[in-house]
Scaffold this motif. Structure first.
Motif, short mmCIF file in Angstrom:
data_model
loop_
_atom_site.label_atom_id
_atom_site.label_comp_id
_atom_site.label_asym_id
_atom_site.label_seq_id
_atom_site.Cartn_x
_atom_site.Cartn_y
_atom_site.Cartn_z
N ARG A 50 1.11 4.10 -8.80
CA ARG A 50 1.77 2.84 -8.41
C ARG A 50 2.37 2.11 -9.61
N GLY A 51 1.62 1.93 -10.69
CA GLY A 51 2.16 1.45 -11.94
C GLY A 51 2.99 0.19 -11.86
N LEU A 52 4.09 0.18 -12.61
CA LEU A 52 4.95 -0.99 -12.76
C LEU A 52 5.60 -1.39 -11.44
N THR A 53 5.97 -0.41 -10.63
CA THR A 53 6.63 -0.72 -9.36
C THR A 53 5.74 -1.59 -8.50
N MET A 58 0.81 -1.21 0.00
CA MET A 58 0.00 0.00 0.00
C MET A 58 0.85 1.27 0.00
N ALA A 59 2.10 1.16 0.42
CA ALA A 59 2.96 2.33 0.58
C ALA A 59 3.78 2.67 -0.66
N VAL A 60 3.68 1.85 -1.71
CA VAL A 60 4.54 2.01 -2.89
C VAL A 60 4.07 3.17 -3.77
N THR A 61 5.04 3.89 -4.33
CA THR A 61 4.80 4.87 -5.40
C THR A 61 5.73 4.54 -6.55
N ALA A 62 5.22 4.61 -7.78
CA ALA A 62 6.03 4.26 -8.96
C ALA A 62 6.79 5.49 -9.43
N PHE A 63 8.06 5.58 -9.06
CA PHE A 63 8.89 6.74 -9.39
C PHE A 63 8.95 7.00 -10.91
N PRO A 64 9.26 5.99 -11.76
CA PRO A 64 9.37 6.28 -13.20
C PRO A 64 8.05 6.67 -13.85
N ALA A 122 8.74 10.82 -3.89
CA ALA A 122 8.63 9.47 -4.43
C ALA A 122 9.94 8.71 -4.30
N ALA A 123 11.07 9.41 -4.50
CA ALA A 123 12.37 8.76 -4.38
C ALA A 123 12.61 8.27 -2.95
N VAL A 124 12.36 9.14 -1.98
CA VAL A 124 12.53 8.75 -0.58
C VAL A 124 11.55 7.64 -0.22
N GLY A 125 10.31 7.79 -0.66
CA GLY A 125 9.29 6.79 -0.35
C GLY A 125 9.60 5.43 -0.94
N ASP A 126 10.14 5.41 -2.16
CA ASP A 126 10.45 4.13 -2.79
C ASP A 126 11.57 3.40 -2.04
N VAL A 127 12.58 4.14 -1.60
CA VAL A 127 13.66 3.52 -0.84
C VAL A 127 13.11 2.89 0.44
N LEU A 128 12.23 3.62 1.13
CA LEU A 128 11.63 3.09 2.35
C LEU A 128 10.75 1.87 2.06
N ALA A 129 9.97 1.94 0.97
CA ALA A 129 9.09 0.83 0.62
C ALA A 129 9.89 -0.41 0.25
#
Length: 419
Positions: free
Chosen positions: A353-356, A140-146, A170-177
């Motif tokens: 969210r997309g591909l990630t 639920m916490a993911v964001t698709a950076f690209p 999104a960059a910080v969030g993706d690393v945490l996710a």
């Protein structure tokens, strides 16, 4: 592999690429990211339509292991490029705001995802209960950076202050996710050696503190003495494979090793490789390998079996996914003084969210954390949350407001808080 199997594999690849390309173009015409159409192509070629007749004919059992291998390669390369393009300068000048918004957009959806998982676990077999609960929170916490970057470009927001802030969040969030997902992978897939996951911290330190300077030195030396592309490309390929194998040995997924190695590559020491060679590899990954991944993921999605109970669960999943991300980002923005409209924009963008998300869900299915029916529902959630981003963005933040508005301002007086 027999000649007939090879012929079927080549025919299947042709169908995959053409279908993904056509539906990707259709999605772009409808104002959506191409990845929406490409994911739909994978689902439509799967068992959802005609009881699996299409997938059974085009992708028989004999060719599926080869498709899975290509899909795994595509995902590892994709994660490598995500790490490679990770821009550490995004936080410059707005680190506090980006950090608070990112943590808000992680913590609230994670907490709601945990509560949702406890509810869902009561009605289905989920294997390791702790791994399932943590996985649902991470998903639920993911964001698709690209994909977010593509949406910002399409809406002429990429070079604006709010666009830069969204990318930083999104960059910080993706690393945490990804860190959360690594914990889940260690719990669910560590086998008889769960202690091996402890090696991931020193491994990342070696990549950043030893491998990165060595590659930069190698690139500089080759630039002075002659052509560098071949030598450095071999070194990068070997490092990528070894890094992926290392994280697999630790009980994590190979994608973590690929991501870490991409992030460890020096940004300024490999100009020829970055400008001439890697873009071609990235293009091959996007045009051929990722559509194969969408197909392999779609083969496990069967939306034809959804019943009333499943639709109820889907509605609950969407409520948690959308509300958690929007609420967390919006509250984080307002706490740091971002104006209400811009905070709403951040909440909308963080829902991409997309591909990630698709990669995260595939890992969950491979680890046995997700059941096939829940996997299908989560795939639909990923599509809906990504598709709605561009639509809501144009309503909340139309182009005229982009022209009129300046940067999100720090709140120094009550008057500045009014958009």
């Amino acid at each position: 592999m027999s000649a007939s199997t090879v012929a079927l594999l080549l025919l299947g690849l042709l169908v995959i690429v053409v279908t993904a390309r056509l539906l990707g173009m259709l999605a772009r015409r409808l104002g959506q990211p191409a990845v929406i159409g490409e994911i739909m192509a994978g689902i439509l070629l799967g068992p959802t339509l005609f009881g699996g007749a299409i997938s059974g004919t085009l992708f028989p059992t004999g060719v599926r292991p080869s498709l899975t291998l290509l899909a795994d390669l595509g995902v590892c390369l994709f994660m490598f490029f995500i790490g490679l393009h990770l821009d550490h300068t995004l936080l410059r000048g707005q680190s506090r705001t980006a950090s608070v918004v990112s943590f808000g957009a992680i913590l609230l959806p994670f907490g709601l995802g945990v509560l949702l998982a406890l509810h869902l676990a009561a009605s289905r077999e989920t294997g390791d209960r702790l791994a399932f609960v943590l996985f649902m929170g991470a998903a639920m916490a993911v964001t698709a950076f690209p994909v977010l970057a593509r949406i910002l470009t399409d809406n002429k927001l990429l070079d604006t202050p709010i666009g830069g802030l969204a990318l930083a969040c999104a960059a910080v969030g993706d690393v945490l996710a990804w860190a959360l997902l690594a914990v889940v992978a260690a719990l669910a897939g560590g086998g008889g050696h769960p202690w091996r996951v402890l090696f991931v911290v020193p491994f990342a330190a070696v990549l950043l503190g030893v491998v990165r300077p060595l590659l930069a030195r190698l690139a500089a030396r080759r630039r002075l003495s002659g052509p560098l592309t071949g030598v450095v490309l071999v070194a990068v390929a070997a490092g990528l494979l070894l890094s992926a194998q290392a994280t697999t040995w630790m009980g994590l997924h190979a994608i973590f090793g690929a991501f870490l190695f991409g992030a460890a590559l020096p940004r300024d020491g490999l100009p020829v490789l970055r400008e001439r060679v890697l873009p071609w590899i990235e293009r091959i990954c996007a045009v051929l390998l990722l559509p194969v991944f969408f197909l392999v993921a779609g083969l496990k999605v069967d939306l034809s079996r959804l019943d009333v109970v499943a639709f109820g669960e889907l509605a609950l999943i969407l409520l948690v996914a959308i509300g958690g991300k929007f609420g967390g980002a919006y509250i984080g923005g307002r706490v740091t003084g971002v104006r209400p409209r811009h905070s709403a924009v951040l909440g909308i963008l963080m829902n991409t969210r997309g591909l990630t998300e698709l990669i995260v869900l595939t890992v969950g299915l491979q680890l046995g954390v997700l059941t096939p029916d829940l996997y299908s529902l989560m795939i639909v959630m990923a599509l809906v949350t990504t598709a709605m981003t561009g639509v809501l963005l144009r309503v909340v933040y139309p182009e005229r407001r982009i022209v009129e508005d300046s940067a999100p301002r720090r709140r120094t007086s009550p008057e500045e808080a009014v958009p």
